[in-house]
Design an enzyme around this catalytic site. Sequence first.
Site, PDB file in Angstrom:
ATOM      1  N   THR A 114      24.209  16.757  76.970  1.00  0.00           N
ATOM      2  CA  THR A 114      22.761  16.969  77.007  1.00  0.00           C
ATOM      3  C   THR A 114      22.078  16.572  75.713  1.00  0.00           C
ATOM      4  O   THR A 114      20.851  16.589  75.641  1.00  0.00           O
ATOM      5  CB  THR A 114      22.418  18.445  77.284  1.00  0.00           C
ATOM      6  OG1 THR A 114      22.878  19.247  76.182  1.00  0.00           O
ATOM      7  CG2 THR A 114      23.047  18.931  78.578  1.00  0.00           C
TER       8      THR A 114
ATOM      9  N   HIS B 253      31.550  23.984  76.406  1.00  0.00           N
ATOM     10  CA  HIS B 253      31.521  24.146  74.946  1.00  0.00           C
ATOM     11  C   HIS B 253      32.775  24.868  74.458  1.00  0.00           C
ATOM     12  O   HIS B 253      32.692  25.835  73.702  1.00  0.00           O
ATOM     13  CB  HIS B 253      30.277  24.932  74.514  1.00  0.00           C
ATOM     14  CG  HIS B 253      28.989  24.251  74.829  1.00  0.00           C
ATOM     15  ND1 HIS B 253      27.762  24.895  74.793  1.00  0.00           N
ATOM     16  CD2 HIS B 253      28.713  22.969  75.194  1.00  0.00           C
ATOM     17  CE1 HIS B 253      26.804  24.046  75.120  1.00  0.00           C
ATOM     18  NE2 HIS B 253      27.355  22.869  75.367  1.00  0.00           N
TER      19      HIS B 253
ATOM     20  N   ASN C  89      37.012   8.605  78.892  1.00  0.00           N
ATOM     21  CA  ASN C  89      36.292   7.337  78.769  1.00  0.00           C
ATOM     22  C   ASN C  89      35.997   7.108  77.304  1.00  0.00           C
ATOM     23  O   ASN C  89      36.041   8.044  76.489  1.00  0.00           O
ATOM     24  CB  ASN C  89      34.977   7.390  79.550  1.00  0.00           C
ATOM     25  CG  ASN C  89      34.117   8.583  79.178  1.00  0.00           C
ATOM     26  OD1 ASN C  89      34.239   9.648  79.795  1.00  0.00           O
ATOM     27  ND2 ASN C  89      33.263   8.447  78.182  1.00  0.00           N
TER      28      ASN C  89
ATOM     29  N   VAL D 191      47.601   7.959  73.284  1.00  0.00           N
ATOM     30  CA  VAL D 191      48.585   8.456  72.323  1.00  0.00           C
ATOM     31  C   VAL D 191      49.324   9.621  72.969  1.00  0.00           C
ATOM     32  O   VAL D 191      48.713  10.615  73.375  1.00  0.00           O
ATOM     33  CB  VAL D 191      47.909   8.892  71.012  1.00  0.00           C
ATOM     34  CG1 VAL D 191      48.922   9.561  70.080  1.00  0.00           C
ATOM     35  CG2 VAL D 191      47.271   7.692  70.325  1.00  0.00           C
TER      36      VAL D 191
ATOM     37  N   MET E 206      33.037  13.051  76.070  1.00  0.00           N
ATOM     38  CA  MET E 206      31.924  13.809  76.619  1.00  0.00           C
ATOM     39  C   MET E 206      30.598  13.376  76.015  1.00  0.00           C
ATOM     40  O   MET E 206      29.526  13.664  76.569  1.00  0.00           O
ATOM     41  CB  MET E 206      32.145  15.306  76.383  1.00  0.00           C
ATOM     42  CG  MET E 206      31.308  16.213  77.251  1.00  0.00           C
ATOM     43  SD  MET E 206      31.814  16.246  78.986  1.00  0.00           S
ATOM     44  CE  MET E 206      33.218  17.372  78.903  1.00  0.00           C
TER      45      MET E 206
ATOM     46  N   SER F 279      36.262  14.749  80.066  1.00  0.00           N
ATOM     47  CA  SER F 279      35.875  13.383  80.400  1.00  0.00           C
ATOM     48  C   SER F 279      36.883  12.431  79.790  1.00  0.00           C
ATOM     49  O   SER F 279      37.354  12.654  78.676  1.00  0.00           O
ATOM     50  CB  SER F 279      34.480  13.059  79.863  1.00  0.00           C
ATOM     51  OG  SER F 279      33.487  13.825  80.510  1.00  0.00           O
TER      52      SER F 279
END
Length: 515
Positions: free
Chosen positions: A131, A445, A122, A236, A126, A120
């Site tokens: 969850t 994970h 943003n 970076v 994540m 992800s």
Amino acid sequence: MTRTLPHHVDVVVVGSGPCGAAYVRTLSEQRPDLTLATFEAGPLLTEPPGGHVRNIADPAERERCQRRSEGPPRESVSSAPAVQRPDAGPDRRLARAGTHLLPSGYRQPGEDGLPLAAMSSNVGGMGAHWTCACPRPGDSERIPFVSGLDELLDEAERLLGVSAHAFDDAPFADEVRGRLGAAFDAGRAKDRRVAPMPLAVRKHGDGRVTWSGSDTVYGDVSRGNSRHTLFPEAMVVRVLVEQGRVRGVLVRDLREGGEHEVRAARVVVAADSLRTPQLLWASGVRPAALGRYLNDQPQVVFAVRLRDVDAERASVVAGDEAPGVVPQSGVSWVPFTDREPFHGQVMQLDASPVPLTAGDEPAPGSIVGLGWFCAKELRESDRVEFDDTERDAFGMPAMRIHYRLTERDHASLAGARAAVRRAAEALGEPLDADPRTLEPGASLHYQGTVRMGESDDGTSVCDPDSRVWGVDGLYVAGNAVIPTATACNPTLTSVALAVAGARHIARTTGTEEHT
């Protein structure tokens, strides 16, 4: 408005996920005299920064934020809440909303690869999409050489806002745990028995639930720290190292253009398990173990309808616009043990995950999703490599994944399928013929690529304080630091390790200790 990047700060944090936020929070509490800058390649989605998208009530705005998190344009994959379906995109891979897949390099000839490896991009990383499951590691999942691990896990629970009781009143939750306990608890230690899943959530007096993201970890202390600045869309591209010591970072301003040097005595690289080693590689920091010992958690899923339950016990289910899991959902936990090296995440769903007969509406909480995660056999040869001649969509060295499931891994998956069937039989009637084994990478994970070790023996990248071997002032953070084979959700552990690293910076910055 034109923004100005700093010329010098005391500490640079690369990445704004829960672990980067844990560094900022800990330093804001313990060393408010230090100047801090966080650089995040992705956009700002929420105010306060780093909020979980599940907390966005408007479905259209929630979807917009998910799309903005998905990095470069995706040409060959589809997006949906489910993990995988046969018709998903030309290459049959499905990226979950809020994530983006590797467009290439995810599988080498003759290998299993990580076809569902996702990231992800943003503010919040994540942590804006996860969850929120925060189980504690047990047995061989625990890192034996980390001093005070339980206290660090306590602190991680504080920062993440973890509770095991947010869904205590979910319909049938006690029944689900009772049936699972009867099937699995015999011979287990007390802390390894079936229990409510610890979740990073807050339940309000009116019944609403808010989900923790990096905003929770940052907290008011970080947001009120005038010496910390968060720079979204500031990537970076290199850590600056001179004579074995960090000197700062080179930042590419994705919003306004140009590259800027920012000097710093401490740099924390808290990207993800693929992009943290990528940045170190691009910076010429290349210890032997960099990118190696990559591990996922092989995953099996199944779903059942509870048998012999009274539908009138279920409270009114939330409407279609409720984001994700709601208070009518119970989340239970079957912990990992060395004897049964799986981690069970059991979620009562408000709607069936598979098609049901028309008019056959389930009682709220009576459809139960079973997800069993396995611990991967750790191997040096499972790795992410980087190509200095080819660039990815972000302009960084392209990734190439080498990854195989071993005979032990296949045996673990077989054991997980048997365990998930045992859980299903205890609970009710399966909604499908057989459990489904998901493609590698589905767990999200990923761990091990900048793993922690006791000594600089070539099998680790950093020490127990997360300091990169051989580069003074450089720290790494995130799931990639975890050196053990785990099956439980890793965020709580990685935040705990981030706390230890931040405390080391707090103790030593401004002193003469540079070893």
